[in-house]
Design a protein around this motif. Structure first.
Motif, mmCIF file in Angstrom:
data_model
loop_
_atom_site.group_PDB
_atom_site.id
_atom_site.type_symbol
_atom_site.label_atom_id
_atom_site.label_comp_id
_atom_site.label_asym_id
_atom_site.label_seq_id
_atom_site.Cartn_x
_atom_site.Cartn_y
_atom_site.Cartn_z
ATOM 1 N N PHE A 221 0.663 -1.210 0.107
ATOM 2 C CA PHE A 221 0.079 -0.173 0.045
ATOM 3 C C PHE A 221 0.791 1.176 -0.081
ATOM 4 C CE2 PHE A 221 -3.195 -2.851 1.830
ATOM 5 C CZ PHE A 221 -4.159 -2.882 0.595
ATOM 6 N N MET A 222 0.590 2.060 -0.787
ATOM 7 C CA MET A 222 1.218 3.316 -1.144
ATOM 8 C C MET A 222 1.393 4.116 0.336
ATOM 9 S SD MET A 222 0.194 5.064 -4.540
ATOM 10 C CE MET A 222 0.201 4.090 -5.989
ATOM 11 N N HIS A 223 0.464 4.344 1.223
ATOM 12 C CA HIS A 223 0.609 5.213 2.212
ATOM 13 C C HIS A 223 1.688 4.625 3.215
ATOM 14 C CE1 HIS A 223 -2.987 2.396 2.972
ATOM 15 N NE2 HIS A 223 -2.209 2.144 3.938
ATOM 16 N N ASP A 224 1.953 3.022 3.332
ATOM 17 C CA ASP A 224 3.061 2.727 4.138
ATOM 18 C C ASP A 224 4.430 3.133 3.126
ATOM 19 O OD1 ASP A 224 1.188 1.366 5.894
ATOM 20 O OD2 ASP A 224 1.172 -0.451 4.615
ATOM 21 N N MET A 225 4.356 3.183 1.985
ATOM 22 C CA MET A 225 5.509 3.566 1.375
ATOM 23 C C MET A 225 5.952 5.015 1.622
ATOM 24 S SD MET A 225 4.816 1.806 -2.298
ATOM 25 C CE MET A 225 4.467 -0.152 -2.261
ATOM 26 N N VAL A 226 4.834 5.964 1.555
ATOM 27 C CA VAL A 226 5.084 7.185 1.687
ATOM 28 C C VAL A 226 5.587 7.434 3.122
ATOM 29 C CG1 VAL A 226 4.019 9.305 1.927
ATOM 30 C CG2 VAL A 226 3.204 7.879 0.258
ATOM 31 N N LYS A 227 5.251 6.625 4.263
ATOM 32 C CA LYS A 227 5.551 6.854 5.400
ATOM 33 C C LYS A 227 7.291 6.629 5.637
ATOM 34 C CE LYS A 227 4.720 6.562 10.195
ATOM 35 N NZ LYS A 227 3.618 6.198 11.096
ATOM 36 N N LEU A 228 7.705 5.414 5.016
ATOM 37 C CA LEU A 228 8.893 5.181 4.820
ATOM 38 C C LEU A 228 9.781 5.838 4.407
ATOM 39 C CD1 LEU A 228 8.242 1.169 4.293
ATOM 40 C CD2 LEU A 228 9.541 2.095 6.333
ATOM 41 N N ALA A 229 9.482 6.505 3.105
ATOM 42 C CA ALA A 229 10.094 7.406 2.256
ATOM 43 C C ALA A 229 10.359 8.448 3.109
ATOM 44 C CB ALA A 229 9.403 7.734 1.023
ATOM 45 N N SER A 230 9.107 8.941 3.931
ATOM 46 C CA SER A 230 9.278 10.234 4.451
ATOM 47 C C SER A 230 10.149 10.122 5.926
ATOM 48 C CB SER A 230 7.863 10.753 5.108
ATOM 49 O OG SER A 230 7.615 10.213 6.196
ATOM 50 N N GLN A 231 10.552 8.921 6.291
ATOM 51 C CA GLN A 231 11.715 8.690 7.186
ATOM 52 C C GLN A 231 12.858 8.840 6.742
ATOM 53 O OE1 GLN A 231 10.617 4.728 8.954
ATOM 54 N NE2 GLN A 231 8.793 5.556 10.247
ATOM 55 N N GLY A 232 13.070 8.870 5.337
ATOM 56 C CA GLY A 232 14.474 9.039 5.010
ATOM 57 C C GLY A 232 14.952 7.897 4.278
#
Lengths: 339, 723
Positions: A221-232
């Protein structure tokens, strides 16, 4: 929640001193979001003491089933919609009769197919993520479509969950079927399977592995990916060109809830625009179901993604599920490349 | 003896008349139940129309009359036994038949308004009445001349059997019957084909096909882990007791670390070190130009993680046993001109057999039931424990499949248990006797010593690396990517708002709950476990083997199954415990008690029976013997049981996840939620705090329990320096 009194022998036996009104909530979304919801709800309803615990949807469904007839849970908030629909189908949840007119179509749809037993609170689209470092290091061109994942250049680089254990992977399976038709979907999934290095048990594991470089490409799911990407993490997110499916997170009131009034208040509260707009504060980038709620700029923009018209009634039913999973086992299967 | 029965019956009657029979909404210690006007005690409820409680009162009064009126001891005992037994049966039957929604069976017999109104779960009154009747019955058994007439022994057996029946068999049966369920009915013919299917027992991997069945996978892994941990544990134990290794204290800490580590943390650290993008992997790939592979995911990764996690358990069992091997025997061997190798091979090693067998059995069972490591590192290597979990919580919930897999797992455990019994045989391993025993243990021969160093020290080094990584991970922003220093994770978890004095950290709630529950559970676990061990080693009674296996049962069943079966069994009257902290304490006590039992058996096999006999001859009863003779010699076993049950209660995950509630959330369930959410920093910071808490607790326990003094001088014989 934050009542942190000394836990004495008395408290061990006493089931809590005379509290005003207790509402027992199981939350299947991210912990921070759960905490935020409880704090906001208690601030508005000081006479209700919310007892919240976070459990995954599968664990919650197993508990709700085991407790049927004498439930200890009032409301089940968050988590992917399929288990909520199963609970509704099995008569484990009850209609809340809340007003859904402000909600977007997919959220109302959820309430319709379940006779109001479960209502959509957020949506999240399925997508592909890749680790930019790994792919550029290996000189692999990033994927753009589901079809790209069949390409031999991704051999041993793709990770995806097993639909037998993960709702995320089942959504992917159902999406392929709705995009390509059942027979072609199986052929395509088998071709992708040639490149899969492992089928994980949990649906969120592949993207975490991709974030850390343990695999090159993941589906989730994209929102999980967004969260990981926003962590760096060096994670890039792709909305597949053929279009993609999505999940709807839901809220249900458990059948036989001891505090139905409180539970109903919670459901109404969680559907409000101002409450849903607060999710990005804690890094929850799902798309809210209230049409008046604000969407975070980081959230995957559902308008720009080609979304399929996901048929939750058909693909959420146990019968279709069992048939598709049996076909998946026979034609795609888990090849165990590690052995 | 007659007096004891009378006291118990008086307690029973008092609780029938004065304590609330059922659970009260506000708890026993909130004295509302006295004044709220609802008939609550057994006596009052009976008078108010709950006539089915009356037989319990009659049984108590009847037994009391028999005690006072019948003068001939044997017939008095038999009558009391019969009446108390009938009373117990009445308690169980009324509880099982009349639940919250009225009678479940025999509706015609149980008619009437009061019956259909149902009753809540049993409370303090019911519990004490049952206990009183149980003790009246067991003491009467001993008075009627059975079981060497020892009331203490028989009462303990009775109590443990009752507890195991209620808290192990009763819930487990709830889930195992699901294996035979077919379309609402039950059938044996469906069960066998499913049980023997190639999905479970297939040997495909031997012929180069795709994969073996999950049962075979689990079995292979468990044998490897059992053997590996036993060898490593033995190496450590030998280094500790038979060498003059300098850094023993440090090693000791290292051997404790893995068991006090919350789940997922070791797997996560291994991925960061040895995964495809791990530090060590990249280092070697750069150095030798190797391809970076995913070897860690699969059998070898799980095996590696299990060796790290479970070696300390083997060590804890073995250290007591290796210490206990009598120096006199080793000295005798050397006097008879055996060299150090022969002494070790033919004297010390055989005497360590109970320890080795128990260590292997524990490693084997731990590996079978391990859930965290296969989940994180399993990839394509499926094992029973994770398959059971996903059969219950997966996208397709299939309780029947879960039950069948659980039976497969139990079969494996039972086989291991039998094999262990056969291997140990009926020999005596007693080496601690009352006789003067002032010798010194023989040192290891040099080759063996270096073998021990060679196996144990790399393991120790790896543990140090893994734990430095964990500490490191809790202080950096994003483990593996952004290594700038930060206190954020600790502040979020354990922040204190000094202006208002509030504990603002998110972890405080679950932290205090976890510590409270573990501290209550640990001594209970040790007590139940060691009493069971005492009965098994020292007493003879009918059905001892079955009794021994039943105590191992809860340990062998994966936590997920236990968790779900506890909900199924204890969510409804007669025993309604879900959502309380009591259910967590109980699940810990009965799940971890086997370790107390195993450790206790191993340690007690070494205590010569002449010690007990001497004490009994001098007029002490069994209770005094246990208290004054056995307990003081059981120091290491008590310490091991206490330590282990305390840390297991803190670190266990799979059983707990279904039983935690909003009021009683546990640290591990909190950590798992954070790991699922990708917040590794917070999860690891919390884990680090838990590790330090547990280390402190263990040191404290060690101080409190103290070490056992065997009146032997320096433990290791100083090897004469050869010029």
């Amino acid at each position: 929640m934050k009542r942190l009194g000394l836990i004495s022998a008395a408290a061990m036996f006493a089931s809590g001193a005379a509290m005003a009104d207790e509402l027992s909530v199981v939350c299947s979304a991210e912990q921070d979001w759960c905490d935020l919801m409880v704090a906001a709800f208690e601030a508005e309803n000081p006479d209700i003491d919310v007892l919240m615990v976070r459990k995954s949807t599968g664990e919650t469904l197993a508990q709700v089933r085991a407790e049927a007839g004498n439930p200890k849970i009032d409301v089940w908030w968050g988590g992917t919609g399929d288990p909520h629909l199963i609970a509704a189908e099995e008569g484990l949840s009850q209609s809340s009769d809340v007003d859904t007119s402000e909600l977007l179509g997919w959220a109302q749809n959820m309430a319709q197919i379940s006779d109001g037993r479960t209502v959509g609170i957020y949506a999240g689209a399925l997508g592909i993520a890749y680790n930019a470092d790994i792919l550029s290091e290996k000189g692999i061109a990033p994927p753009e479509c589901w079809g790209d994942l069949e390409d031999p250049r991704f051999v041993g680089e793709i990770q995806v969950a097993n639909p037998n254990s993960s709702g995320t992977a089942y959504t992917e399976l159902a999406t392929f079927v709705q995009l390509f038709g059942e027979d072609e979907a199986m052929t395509k999934l088998a071709a992708v399977g040639q490149n899969v290095n492992s089928y994980t048990k949990s649906g969120s594991a592949p993207s975490k592995a991709a974030a850390r470089g343990e695999t090159g490409v993941s589906i989730g799911f994209m929102h999980d990916m967004v969260k990981l990407a926003s962590q760096g993490f060096p994670l890039k997110i792709v909305a597949p060109c053929e279009g993609t499916g999505y999940e709807v997170g839901a809220v249900s009131i458990i059948e036989g809830a001891r505090n139905f009034e409180g539970a109903k208040k919670w459901v109404e509260f969680s559907l409000r625009a101002d409450i849903q707009s607060r999710a990005p504060e804690v890094g929850a980038f799902q798309v809210p179901s209230n049409s008046n709620a604000q969407v975070a700029p980081e959230s995957p923009d559902l308008a720009s993604i080609k979304l399929i018209d996901y048929d939750f009634a058909t693909y959420g039913s146990s019968e279709t599920r069992e048939r598709l999973l049996a076909r998946w086992d026979a034609e795609v299967g888990d090849p165990n490349p590690e052995q | 003896m007659k007096k004891t029965v009378l006291i118990w019956l008086a307690i029973g009657l008092a609780s029938f008349a004065l304590l609330p029979w059922h659970m009260t909404d506000d708890g026993l210690l909130d004295f509302k139940w006295i004044s709220d006007g609802v008939a609550s005690t057994g006596l009052l409820s009976t008078l108010a129309g709950q006539w089915w409680l009356a037989p319990v009162g009659f049984a108590l009064v009847g037994a009391l009359i028999v005690q006072l009126a019948v003068s001939e001891p044997v017939s008095r005992a038999r009558w009391t036994l019969g009446i108390a037994g009938a009373g117990l049966a009445a308690i169980a039957l009324q509880g099982l038949i009349i639940v919250r929604a009225g009678p479940r069976v025999l509706e015609s017999l149980f008619a009437g308004e009061m019956v259909t109104a149902g009753q809540p779960g049993m409370g303090a009154g019911a519990g004490l009445c049952a206990l009183a009747l149980l003790f009246a019955a067991t003491i009467s058994v001993s008075q009627s001349g059975k079981g060497q007439g020892d009331a203490f022994v028989i009462s303990t057996i009775g109590l443990i059997v009752a507890l195991v029946a209620i808290f192990v068999f009763f819930p487990v049966v709830h889930i195992l019957v699901r294996a035979f369920e077919v379309d609402g009915g039950y059938s044996l013919s469906e069960f066998f084909p499913r049980f023997f299917s190639s999905d479970i027992w297939g040997l495909g991997c031997l012929y180069g096909q795709r994969s073996c069945g999950v049962g075979i996978n689990s079995l292979f892994l468990a044998i490897m882990t059992g053997a590996g941990t036993t060898l490593l544990g033995l190496s450590f134990a030998l280094i500790f007791t038979r060498t003059d290794f300098r850094a023993k204290k440090l090693l000791r800490v290292l051997t404790v670390l893995p068991i006090i580590t919350p789940p997922f943390v070791i797997g996560l650290a291994l991925i960061l070190l040895f995964g495809r993008a791990g530090t060590v992997t990249e280092f070697f790939a750069d150095l030798f130009g190797w391809e970076q592979t995913r070897w860690l995911y699969g059998f070898w990764g799980i095996y590696f993680a299990q060796l790290l996690s479970f070696t300390p358990i083997a060590f804890l069992v073995l250290i007591g046993v290796v210490q206990g091997v009598s120096p006199s025997m080793e000295e005798a061997s050397q006097t008879l001109d055996a060299d150090r190798w022969q002494t070790f091979r033919y004297v010390s090693l055989p005497l360590m057999r109970p320890g080795l067998a128990n260590a292997f059995l524990l490693g084997f069972i731990e590996s079978l039931a391990d859930f965290g490591n296969p989940l994180v590192l399993g990839s394509g290597y499926n094992v029973l424990s994770t398959d059971i979990y996903f059969a219950i919580v997966g996208a397709v919930a299939d309780p029947a499949k879960a039950a069948i897999l659980a039976i497969a797992l139990l079969t494996l455990t039972l086989s291991a248990f039998m094999a262990q019994r056969i291997w140990l045989g009926k020999k005596s391993y007693a080496t601690i006797t009352g006789k003067a025993d002032s010798g010194q243990n023989a040192a290891l021969n040099p080759v063996l010593k270096w073998v021990c160093y060679g196996t144990a020290l790399p393991w120790a080094a790896l543990t140090v690396i893994v734990y430095s990584m964990i500490i490191f991970g809790s202080f950096v922003k994003l483990w593996g990517y952004d290594h700038s220093f930060t206190w954020d994770h600790y502040i979020r978890a354990f922040g204190i708002d000094f202006t208002s004095g509030r504990l603002s950290g998110v972890a405080w709630d679950s932290y205090f709950t976890t510590l409270t529950i573990s501290s209550v559970a640990a001594p209970l676990t040790a007590l139940v476990g060691l009493s069971t061990a005492y009965l098994l080693v020292r007493q003879k009674f009918v059905g001892k083997d079955a009794f021994e296996f039943s105590t191992m049962l809860s340990f062998a069943i994966p936590g997920t199954v236990i968790g779900v079966s506890y909900i199924m069994a204890f969510n409804f009257p007669p025993i309604e415990l879900t959502g309380t902290s009591i259910i967590l304490i109980i699940v810990f006590v009965f799940r971890n008690m086997p370790v107390g039992v195993r450790g206790g058996i191993a340690a007690m096999s070494q205590l010569d029976k002449s010690l007990d006999e001497a004490s009994i001859t001098l007029g002490a009863n069994s209770f005094t013997t246990v208290r004054r003779v056995i307990l003081p010699l059981m120091g290491p076993a008590i310490l091991a049981a206490l330590t282990y049950s305390f840390v297991r209660a803190i670190t266990s995950v799979s059983a707990v996840i279904f039983l935690v509630s909003a009021k009683h959330n546990m640290a591990t369930s909190f950590i798992v939620g954070r790991v699922e959410n990708g917040e590794f920093g917070l999860a690891i910071a919390y884990s680090a705090v838990l590790i330090i808490t547990m280390l402190a607790a263990i040191l404290l326990l060690q101080l409190l329990v103290g070490t056992r003094r065997l009146r032997r001088s320096d433990r290791v014989q100083q090897v004469a320096k050869v010029a």
